[in-house]
Motif scaffolding. Structure first.
Motif, PDB file in Angstrom:
ATOM      1  N   ALA A 107     -38.945 -29.388  11.567  1.00  0.00           N
ATOM      2  CA  ALA A 107     -38.763 -29.700  12.977  1.00  0.00           C
ATOM      3  C   ALA A 107     -37.957 -28.611  13.659  1.00  0.00           C
ATOM      4  N   TRP A 108     -38.189 -28.461  14.975  1.00  0.00           N
ATOM      5  CA  TRP A 108     -37.440 -27.491  15.762  1.00  0.00           C
ATOM      6  C   TRP A 108     -35.999 -27.969  15.959  1.00  0.00           C
ATOM      7  N   SER A 109     -35.061 -27.047  15.873  1.00  0.00           N
ATOM      8  CA  SER A 109     -33.674 -27.358  16.220  1.00  0.00           C
ATOM      9  C   SER A 109     -33.132 -26.237  17.089  1.00  0.00           C
ATOM     10  N   LEU A 110     -32.172 -26.578  17.938  1.00  0.00           N
ATOM     11  CA  LEU A 110     -31.662 -25.600  18.896  1.00  0.00           C
ATOM     12  C   LEU A 110     -30.605 -24.717  18.254  1.00  0.00           C
ATOM     13  N   ASN A 111     -30.703 -23.398  18.466  1.00  0.00           N
ATOM     14  CA  ASN A 111     -29.726 -22.448  17.968  1.00  0.00           C
ATOM     15  C   ASN A 111     -29.354 -21.536  19.125  1.00  0.00           C
ATOM     16  N   ALA A 112     -28.123 -21.676  19.617  1.00  0.00           N
ATOM     17  CA  ALA A 112     -27.642 -20.844  20.709  1.00  0.00           C
ATOM     18  C   ALA A 112     -26.373 -20.143  20.252  1.00  0.00           C
ATOM     19  N   ALA A 113     -26.452 -18.857  20.073  1.00  0.00           N
ATOM     20  CA  ALA A 113     -25.330 -18.112  19.510  1.00  0.00           C
ATOM     21  C   ALA A 113     -24.361 -17.700  20.608  1.00  0.00           C
ATOM     22  N   GLY A 114     -23.084 -17.674  20.263  1.00  0.00           N
ATOM     23  CA  GLY A 114     -22.070 -17.187  21.180  1.00  0.00           C
ATOM     24  C   GLY A 114     -21.675 -15.751  20.904  1.00  0.00           C
ATOM     25  N   VAL A 115     -22.409 -15.083  19.982  1.00  0.00           N
ATOM     26  CA  VAL A 115     -22.139 -13.691  19.650  1.00  0.00           C
ATOM     27  C   VAL A 115     -23.395 -12.881  19.921  1.00  0.00           C
ATOM     28  N   PHE A 116     -23.401 -11.605  19.547  1.00  0.00           N
ATOM     29  CA  PHE A 116     -24.504 -10.724  19.889  1.00  0.00           C
ATOM     30  C   PHE A 116     -25.758 -10.980  19.043  1.00  0.00           C
ATOM     31  N   TYR A 117     -25.573 -11.665  17.923  1.00  0.00           N
ATOM     32  CA  TYR A 117     -26.683 -11.903  17.010  1.00  0.00           C
ATOM     33  C   TYR A 117     -26.904 -13.400  16.852  1.00  0.00           C
ATOM     34  N   ASN A 118     -28.147 -13.800  16.703  1.00  0.00           N
ATOM     35  CA  ASN A 118     -28.459 -15.120  16.165  1.00  0.00           C
ATOM     36  C   ASN A 118     -28.492 -15.008  14.649  1.00  0.00           C
ATOM     37  N   ASP A 119     -27.805 -15.925  13.997  1.00  0.00           N
ATOM     38  CA  ASP A 119     -27.769 -15.935  12.538  1.00  0.00           C
ATOM     39  C   ASP A 119     -28.432 -17.224  12.068  1.00  0.00           C
ATOM     40  N   PHE A 120     -29.605 -17.088  11.459  1.00  0.00           N
ATOM     41  CA  PHE A 120     -30.387 -18.246  11.049  1.00  0.00           C
ATOM     42  C   PHE A 120     -30.223 -18.573   9.569  1.00  0.00           C
ATOM     43  N   ARG A 121     -29.191 -17.978   8.915  1.00  0.00           N
ATOM     44  CA  ARG A 121     -29.050 -18.164   7.471  1.00  0.00           C
ATOM     45  C   ARG A 121     -28.926 -19.625   7.072  1.00  0.00           C
TER      46      ARG A 121
END
Length: 891
Positions: free
Chosen positions: A85-99
């Motif tokens: 399922a889709w989940s929201l990922n909103a980073a507060g830094v310069f990179y999105n980290d999907f680890r």
């Protein structure tokens, strides 16, 4: 493109594991089918950090990109075979980290965002990542970049339609790395930061019926880091509060202040501008301090963020207390408490690394340290009672066990299937995975195989990964470690003994060959990834170019020399066609040798280089193939070829001539060797089968046959002499300490070291003894001297009829110990130390039963070993024989 500054890198690395779950108010101007939705305007530099993200999905080849993404709903709508399922990922830094999305699963990860444009037109999309990536716009593939050797940068012009469009990334993780940086801007110039086009916004469909909460979004998008989370008692550390990317629409007037401090001043924060404040640690030493800041929107508190600050002085105090408590509880309860001890050792290694500058004191390390303290406190009372702290637990676990060799705790990783913790009588298969060589490994940071663990979990089998004493090639003490881990797994879990499998990559691939060849009746099947056929001791040199005693020692573990033993073991050999670390010719040679011996081995050359095996580990099919095999305890015939009595099968006895030739036997019949029929045997084998040799009647036996290296595969103690003149005593102590240090560097466990006068009767009886010092220097050496075949006394070595001054030379030899009824060994160590130019992981590999060597002259055959003055093997009755001895020619 503006360079990424140091502070940006600090922010990225310190908070790369943070996850953000946000919601946005719906916009009535949006189409009904995507309402409610999260909405945000782009940051001033066009940084795109808001995505709906999937877990890894193994979609069929050439599958179209998923579309119409919505938080909480299936990624591939209507395809139940591709869960996620889709989940929201909103980073507060310069990179999105999907680890954190990976969970060890194979497949591609998808990231999707909708873009709402008032004007449409040309845009510029910039992507930076370590991963393979495909870029889609409204389902159309725009770009496909394979996995790069280093960071890959994609600069892609795209034509954005007016209104809504869907931008989707398909990302293939690089191991456990899954980080990505994206900008979307007006396309002018070559590099970000640039300006987004006015009227462009981010729109992500949220869960239906879920009320938006902009304040929660704002709090989750804030980041709090320490420029260095490393502080002394009473010391100072600079904290950085910031937000990159975008905020939800309607949120403004952001500020921050110290938490738990009434009346503290509010400090405004703007997007992209870090706010810095100084934290002063308490004067009391603690392992971790917690700095807390409160965040506000329009003057109203919305929550608190904290950051852990590491205090090594505090941890040093904690570690000393834990070590003392562990020793007291372990001694009193007579329990080894290995999992508690392992956690203490790891804690100590982390702190030592921080002080030495080899471990960055970042937020991940702070979490690790805090977790270790919790583990120690939780495990101590459980293990004191003789209970298993992991009992009833499934999943990915690091366990410890106490090795009888040096009483050191050894780690191993296991993955426990959920079904295996249920109360039933079912037994489960076990895959034993042998890791590759890594010079940076240590007990606190050695190997991760969560992806392979997930594959095993899906196929309902256990996984065990031995530490293997770091980089031992899984030979000698490393081989013992593997066998010990299998015993540990059988002791703690319901393991099917007929379904134990070996799998290994690179160094571990060669380990699979040699261990399987030494114990072919123990395993059901094997899989080798990028493994060597030849020993690394050869260093690419043909075996015939070595002196005879080195040839013999190399062949003891050499896979290509032992192919005949594998006739009953199904094998798959995978190797990258373009492997420039272990050439594919190694796999081809091994495959040819196995085929000639009549073995069931399938060679599969695959595209790619040395790391191609990691892609295979992500695939379920190879594990499923392993599991189709079951050990046959009564094969039609069996073969044994060995260069050491050590690998004679349990329950068998062998009597040989004193010819230096491999034992080579083929037999058939029932499992019991007593009822077997010999098909063929080598000329040096007089008798083989189930007959009583009276514990070999003082002859060489599987438990004690040499060479010197065998003495480190059983409990041993290092003993330095104290009975000589002061200079000799000091040298003996120094050489013993050097040997212990080399053992530690090799195995990351300390050896037992004692003065000769302190060795107890139990130790003399039960342990192998490395005796440093000549006969007149070492009291234990003197006690045994009458029984020893080689004299080392008063600066002279006598071997048979020859006597040689020890001056500038050294000697090592193994012999049965009269202290133990000749069930244990002594190793006499005198003169110059051995192996100055040899790596610690192969220090003893080329020493036969006895070796007299030059202290400062080294061989030029690629082994860098000390040049031999005299080398040889004792006879089967532990006597000297000129036919098994080599004297160097006089120069």
């Amino acid at each position: 493109m503006r360079p990424i500054t140091c502070i940006h890198w600090v922010i990225f690395w310190l908070l790369c594991t943070s996850q953000f779950v946000v919601t946005f108010a719906a916009d009535d101007a949006l189409p009904a089918e995507i309402q409610p939705a999260h909405q945000a305007d782009f940051s001033p530099d066009g940084l795109l950090t808001w995505w709906l993200v999937s877990p890894p999905i193994s979609a069929p080849a050439n599958s179209p990109a998923p579309s119409n993404s919505r938080e909480g709903e299936a990624v591939f709508n209507g395809n139940a075979t591709l869960p996620g399922a889709w989940s929201l990922n909103a980073a507060g830094v310069f990179y999105n980290d999907f680890r954190s999305m990976l969970n060890g699963q194979p497949g591609s990860l998808y990231a999707s965002t909708r873009l709402n444009s008032l004007v449409g037109g040309q845009r510029f999309f910039y992507v930076r990542t370590y991963c393979a990536v495909k870029i889609y716009l409204d389902g159309k593939l725009l770009e496909s970049k394979p996995q790069p050797e280093a960071t890959s940068v994609v600069k892609l012009p795209l034509n954005l339609p007016k209104g809504l469009s869907e931008l989707t990334l398909e990302v293939v993780p690089r191991g456990d790395n899954c980080m990505i940086q994206c900008f979307l801007h007006d396309g002018r110039g070559n590099n970000p930061p640039q300006k987004p086009v006015p009227g462009d916004s981010i729109v992500l469909a949220s869960q239906k019926g879920k009320l938006p909460d902009a304040n929660t979004v704002a709090l989750n998008a804030f980041t709090l880091t320490a420029q260095t989370p490393f502080v002394a008692p009473g010391g100072k550390s600079m904290l950085v509060a910031t937000i990159q990317g975008s905020l939800p629409r309607g949120v403004s007037a952001l500020s921050v202040r110290w938490a738990d401090a009434p009346g503290a001043k509010e400090n405004p924060i703007t997007i992209g501008t870090p706010f810095q404040t100084e934290y002063i640690a308490p004067a009391e030493a603690r392992g971790v301090y917690e700095a807390r800041l409160e965040f506000l929107v329009q003057g109203k508190p919305i929550g608190v963020k904290s950051v852990a600050l590491i205090c090594p002085e505090g941890f040093a105090k904690d570690i000393a207390a834990f070590e003392k408590e562990w020793l007291e509880r372990s001694t009193k309860s007579k329990q080894s408490m290995p999992n508690t001890k392992l956690a203490i050792e790891k804690l100590k290694l982390f702190v030592e690394g921080i002080l030495a500058g080899t471990v960055d004191p970042d937020s991940d390390v702070a979490k690790e340290l805090s977790g270790l303290i919790t583990r120690i406190r939780d495990f101590m009372p459980i293990e004191e009672q003789g209970k298993d702290p992991y009992s009833g637990k499934s999943g990915y676990i690091e366990r410890g066990y106490t090795s009888a060799i040096d009483d050191g705790v050894q780690p191993f990783i296991t993955a426990v299937p959920e079904n295996a913790v249920k109360e039933n009588a079912k037994k489960f298969p076990l895959v034993v995975f042998l890791h590759g060589y890594d010079p940076n490994m240590n007990k606190h940071r050695w190997w991760e195989a969560k992806d392979y663990a997930a594959v095993c979990a899906r196929n309902n089998c256990f996984l065990a990964i031995p530490f293997g004493r770091l980089n031992s090639d899984f030979q000698s003490v490393g081989e013992v470690d593997v066998l010990d881990v299998i015993k540990e797994m059988k002791a703690h879990y319901r393991i099917d003994p007929d379904r134990v499998y070996l799998c290994g990559i690179s160094m571990g691939g060669m380990g699979v060959y040699s261990i399987a060849a030494h114990y072919p009746d123990e395993f059901a099947a094997a899989m080798i990834l990028a493994g060597r056929a030849d020993s690394p001791l050869q260093n690419g040199t043909a075996l015939d170019n070595f002196v005879p005693f080195k040839q013999w020692l190399i062949q003891t573990d050499n896979p290509i020399s032992l192919c005949e033993n594998l006739i009953n073991l199904p094998m798959r050999i995978y190797h990258g066609q373009d492997d420039n670390v272990v050439p594919a010719t190694q796999a081809m040679r091994m495959s040819a040798g196995l085929k000639k011996a009549g073995c069931n081995a399938n060679l599969l050359l695959v595209p790619g280089g040395h790391r191609s095996g990691f892609d295979i580990l992500h695939d379920d099919e190879p594990v499923r193939w392993l599991l189709t095999n079951k050990r046959n305890p009564t094969p039609a015939k069996r073969h044994l070829k060995t260069y050491s009595l050590q690998f004679i099968p349990p329950g068998a006895g062998v009597e040989t001539t004193d010819d230096l030739a491999p034992i080579d036997i083929e037999w058939k019949g029932e499992a019991a060797i007593a009822k077997s029929e010999i098909i063929q045997k080598s000329a040096n084998v007089l008798n083989f089968g189930f007959y009583n040799l009276g514990s070999y009647n003082g002859k060489k036996s599987p438990d004690l046959c040499g060479p010197v290296r065998q003495a480190i595969c059983a409990p041993f103690t290092i003993v330095y002499g104290t009975k000589g003149v002061p200079a000799a005593n000091e040298l003996n102590k120094k050489n013993a300490a050097r040997f212990e240090d080399e053992w530690f560097q090799f195995t990351r466990s300390h050896g037992k070291i004692k003065a000769d006068i302190d060795v107890t009767p139990d130790e003399k009886r039960d342990r192998n003894l490395f005796l440093f010092g000549e006969e007149q220097d070492n009291a234990l050496h003197a006690e045994l001297a009458r029984d020893l075949p080689i004299s080392v006394k008063n600066g002279t070595v006598t071997i048979g009829e020859k006597s040689v001054p020890l001056d500038g030379k050294g000697i090592l030899y193994i012999y049965p110990s009269a202290f133990s009824g000749k069930k244990r060994a002594v190793v006499i160590c005198a003169g110059a130390p051995y192996g100055e130019k040899i790596g610690v992981n192969h220090k003893l590999d080329l020493i036969p039963d006895f070796l007299l060597y030059e202290g400062t002259v080294f061989d030029t055959d690629g082994t860098s070993s000390n040049s031999a003055v005299c080398a040889g093997f004792f006879t089967n009755e532990w006597k000297l024989d000129a036919k098994r001895m080599w004297w160097a020619a006089k120069k």
